[in-house]
Design an enzyme around this catalytic site. Sequence first.
Site, PDB file in Angstrom:
ATOM      1  N   ASP A 115       0.594  -1.267   0.013  1.00 18.52           N
ATOM      2  CA  ASP A 115      -0.040  -0.018   0.148  1.00 18.52           C
ATOM      3  C   ASP A 115       0.945   1.385   0.100  1.00 18.52           C
ATOM      4  O   ASP A 115       2.049   1.410   0.628  1.00 18.52           O
ATOM      5  CB  ASP A 115      -0.936  -0.054   1.336  1.00 18.52           C
ATOM      6  CG  ASP A 115      -0.326   0.090   2.626  1.00 18.52           C
ATOM      7  OD1 ASP A 115       0.899  -0.718   2.703  1.00 18.52           O
ATOM      8  OD2 ASP A 115      -0.352   0.940   3.425  1.00 18.52           O
TER       9      ASP A 115
ATOM     10  N   GLU B 123       0.271  -0.864   5.664  1.00 18.16           N
ATOM     11  CA  GLU B 123       1.226  -0.458   6.493  1.00 18.16           C
ATOM     12  C   GLU B 123       0.960   0.945   6.773  1.00 18.16           C
ATOM     13  O   GLU B 123       1.620   1.445   8.106  1.00 18.16           O
ATOM     14  CB  GLU B 123       2.329  -0.962   5.956  1.00 18.16           C
ATOM     15  CG  GLU B 123       3.925  -0.448   6.763  1.00 18.16           C
ATOM     16  CD  GLU B 123       4.246   1.046   6.684  1.00 18.16           C
ATOM     17  OE1 GLU B 123       4.909   1.419   7.752  1.00 18.16           O
ATOM     18  OE2 GLU B 123       3.780   1.687   5.831  1.00 18.16           O
TER      19      GLU B 123
END
Lengths: 360, 56
Positions: A78, A129
């Site tokens: 991400d 994350e």
Amino acid sequence: MSAVYEPIGADDHPALNTDGRQLLYDLVSIPSVSGEEAEAAAQLAAFFEANGRETFIDDVGNVHAPGDDTVLLTSHIDTVPGDIPVEIKEGTDGPELWGRGSVDATGPLASMAVAAVKTGASFIGVVGEETSSRGARYVVETRNEPDAVINGEPSGWDGITLGYRGYVAGTYVATSESGHTSRPDPNAIQHAIAWWNRVEETFDPDEWMPVFEQVTTKPVGFDGGVSSDGLSMEAIVDVQLRVPPNRTIDEVRELADAQLETGTVNWKEPIPPVMTNPRTPLARAFRVAIRGEEGDPRLLRKTGTSDMNLFAAEWNCPMVTYGPGNSDLDHAPDEHLPLADFDKAVNVLITVCERMGVGQ
Amino acid sequence: MTEAECVECGAELSLHDDLEAGEIIDCGTCGAELEVIDTEPPVLDRAPELEEDWGE
């Protein structure tokens, strides 16, 4: 028979002359803001399958390519939001890939995917994350501990990150009876301001001490005023505290709580600090590999937080964080990665895996 | 057992036989942290110092 990898971002640019560079370009081309990683995850899985590796996507969306657990290579899929046109520009040191995630952390992710395919090392691309670290949390809950972990974040191709501060966030809430503002009694907003001032005094910065070794405080949200029914005054403050390895999360939280006179703080799930040893075989292998690419190794400790904090909280194996890219460009509007740095990082990771004994 | 010179203070260091490149050793005289750059023959340099950086 292996599947065929279909580039999705092919623009026939001459700089996309390796499988790794093509994968990097493709992954940066696919928007993968936290919570919306599925398309990028599928492309990453296709790369492994095209290279003869079994893959699976777990219940939270992490991409696993199981392999030799002597080293686990893991980075996050991400990115933070930000629409930066994906293009290759000529920079001072050759072609650069511009686009959201090129540094944080698709560059590290793609370099690890290539190194995992070349060496047979285990690989996991994790989700979330940049928000809750839900991908890494799921990994440590469900997976066995590997022999060593290389976590992917931009340290520069010639640097390794050995430590991160921890992190705890909370929301302060106070209410007071509404009344005429000419009254001298402090209202909820004044209580909130006074509490936060006391917390900041408790963790007063020391200009002579490295930031990494200090607790730092940051208010990140403030809301308040007369309640909708007009009967009370409310104050809500969102705060973050960064915690060095020489302090515990509990200790810091208790010190902040001790400053309360009115109101309460709802603390969220913390992330503990981590500091690893530069003398482990893993750190040693990195220094040799970086010198092998004619670099001068750098050892870093970072004032922020990464998934390595969570891995270190559950696993005792050697670990470092590594990846190409200048972390000054994390989340920045001019995020870009020199492709030569990407190539060097791939070579460093392959050498490190081999020196650690992957495939032997 | 081989020997090398501390690049910080010039003291003679006795090195163990299974020395490995990348290893960090301490100078017993001045306390400097030294990195083994090469093993045959042994080459030492100052070990990288820990730098502080922002972010992730």
